[in-house]
Design an enzyme around this catalytic site. Structure first.
Site, PDB file in Angstrom:
ATOM      1  N   TYR A  77      14.231  -2.271 -39.784  1.00 10.74           N
ATOM      2  CA  TYR A  77      14.541  -3.228 -40.862  1.00 10.74           C
ATOM      3  C   TYR A  77      14.969  -2.488 -42.132  1.00 10.74           C
ATOM      4  O   TYR A  77      15.871  -2.913 -42.838  1.00 10.74           O
ATOM      5  CB  TYR A  77      13.326  -4.107 -41.171  1.00 10.74           C
ATOM      6  CG  TYR A  77      13.140  -5.239 -40.189  1.00 10.74           C
ATOM      7  CD1 TYR A  77      14.013  -6.326 -40.167  1.00 10.74           C
ATOM      8  CD2 TYR A  77      12.089  -5.241 -39.292  1.00 10.74           C
ATOM      9  CE1 TYR A  77      13.850  -7.366 -39.273  1.00 10.74           C
ATOM     10  CE2 TYR A  77      11.909  -6.282 -38.393  1.00 10.74           C
ATOM     11  CZ  TYR A  77      12.797  -7.347 -38.382  1.00 10.74           C
ATOM     12  OH  TYR A  77      12.627  -8.362 -37.498  1.00 10.74           O
TER      13      TYR A  77
ATOM     14  N   ARG B  50       2.013 -15.779 -34.622  1.00  8.01           N
ATOM     15  CA  ARG B  50       2.653 -16.767 -35.509  1.00  8.01           C
ATOM     16  C   ARG B  50       1.966 -18.133 -35.462  1.00  8.01           C
ATOM     17  O   ARG B  50       2.617 -19.163 -35.633  1.00  8.01           O
ATOM     18  CB  ARG B  50       4.135 -16.939 -35.178  1.00  8.01           C
ATOM     19  CG  ARG B  50       4.979 -15.728 -35.481  1.00  8.01           C
ATOM     20  CD  ARG B  50       5.299 -15.651 -36.972  1.00  8.01           C
ATOM     21  NE  ARG B  50       6.010 -14.422 -37.278  1.00  8.01           N
ATOM     22  CZ  ARG B  50       7.324 -14.344 -37.423  1.00  8.01           C
ATOM     23  NH1 ARG B  50       8.055 -15.403 -37.323  1.00  8.01           N
ATOM     24  NH2 ARG B  50       7.889 -13.183 -37.697  1.00  8.01           N
TER      25      ARG B  50
END
Ligand code: 1CP
Length: 346
Positions: free
Chosen positions: A155, A27
């Protein structure tokens, strides 16, 4: 597009000697960077990942701030579910899928879908890669990535993060055959997707098994690791390094080391000395600083990073144990990258 020149990251991934320990951060392109926040004021997240020019710009932002040894493509693991018809939205609390597979008709449609939908529907990702490679220095590798089949399945079933993962676990323990059928389909999609990314120019790929830690050890090997291994085998002929990131999973690492992945990336729940002692010298380890240490003083950051550097062994790529937090001070990242680059093994 220039061919990649000497890269400490790629060399270390293959077990070749490198002048220094390479470092990049999960990230690294994101909200802790003022330059990212500035772009984000103008565009929503989904527009940003769909526009190749913005993808290239945001991918390069952290490299202008710090001498990192790799870029990671600005994108998201949820682009595969979106291409598979789940829809993708973004709210205050993060991304969510509009048509999760816990709804039976959605699952039926998914299981009938040809896996190569990820070619055409994700063309914007491949264009983003080409744009980024054109803009990137020839000595900085570009990392492409995908979610692991199990992490994507989680997910796709739940629609977003969950505390209990009840839809996933209910199906796993009532209808494992259907779970395996879905995981097989996602595995084919991830394989095709990563091959396309490699074709478009990425120099390494990382598979994120971010939800590894929600499974028991036997369930992990049954529902996740077999599919990770399959993708790793499918990519063998591509001749680029494959990284596997396991979050919150520290068991049977001797078996994990045998997968054929070049690099295993671990979170801070295990000392890399312990990981090294069971995994041996013939694998590159990546990690594993607690991103929370970046809230600490410069001397604490250096001390903690040095502990990891001294314990990881020769084949080591420095990284955090998970993604950098959005409120991390930029100066802390500078201290970290400098500490890694100045480290020499005694
Ligand atoms: O501006 C914003 O609010 C968006 C925040 C954001 C960013 C910057 C999201 C939403 N995704 C990303 C980029 C991203 N996602 C990258 C870019 C490259 C880089 O690392 O710099 C990568 C590799 C990912 C991968 C990703 N997305 C993972 C796997 C890694 C991990 O963190 O475990 C996962 C689980 C996601 C889903 C996702 N996307 C975004 C969020 C907030 C989440 C987590 C959702 C949740 O579980 O609650």
């Amino acid at each position: 597009m220039d061919k990649l020149k000497n890269s400490s990251l790629v060399d270390t991934a293959w077990g070749r000697k490198s002048t220094h320990v390479p470092v990049w951060l999960m990230r690294q392109a994101g909200r802790y960077l003022p330059a990212y926040r500035k772009v984000r004021e103008k565009y929503d997240f989904l527009t940003m990942i769909h526009e190749p020019e913005l993808v290239a710009e945001i991918t390069l932002q952290p490299l202008r701030e710090f001498p990192l040894d790799a870029a990671i493509l600005f994108s998201d693991i949820l682009v595969i579910p979106e291409a598979a018809g789940t829809g993708l939205g973004f709210s205050e609390s993060g991304p969510y899928l509009e048509k999760p597979l816990k709804v039976q008709e959605n699952m039926k449609g998914f299981l009938e879908m040809p896996p190569d939908v990820v070619k055409e529907r994700l063309d914007y990702v491949y264009r983003g890669i080409r744009h980024t490679k054109d803009a990137l220095n020839a000595d900085v590798p570009l990392i492409g990535f995908a979610g692991s089949p199990f992490t994507l399945f989680v997910y796709m079933m739940e629609g977003s993060s969950s505390k209990t993962w009840s839809s996933v676990k209910t199906m796993m323990y009532h209808n494992p055959a259907m779970v395996h059928a879905a995981l097989d389909k996602i595995t084919d999609m991830v394989t095709i997707y990563l091959r396309e990314k490699i074709q478009a120019g990425v120099d390494a790929v990382q598979i994120f098994d971010s939800w590894a830690g929600i499974l028991s050890v036997p369930a992990y090997f049954e529902f996740s690791w077999v599919y990770m291994e399959k993708i790793i085998r499918n990519l063998e002929k591509e001749n680029i390094p494959v990284f596997a990131f396991l979050r919150n999973f520290h068991s049977n690492l001797d078996k994990i080391a045998q997968s054929g992945a070049n690099v295993i990336s671990l979170d801070w729940g295990i000392d890399l000395k312990d990981a090294r002692s069971v995994m041996g010298e013939r694998i590159t380890l990546q990690g594993n600083l607690d991103p929370g240490i970046l809230y600490g003083s410069a001397s604490e950051i250096s001390l903690s990073a040095t502990h990891i550097l001294q314990n990881a062994g020769e084949r080591h790529i420095f990284n955090l144990g998970h993604g950098i937090y959005p409120d991390t001070p930029v100066d802390a990242v500078k201290v970290l990258v400098d500490t890694v680059h100045h480290f020499t093994r005694s």
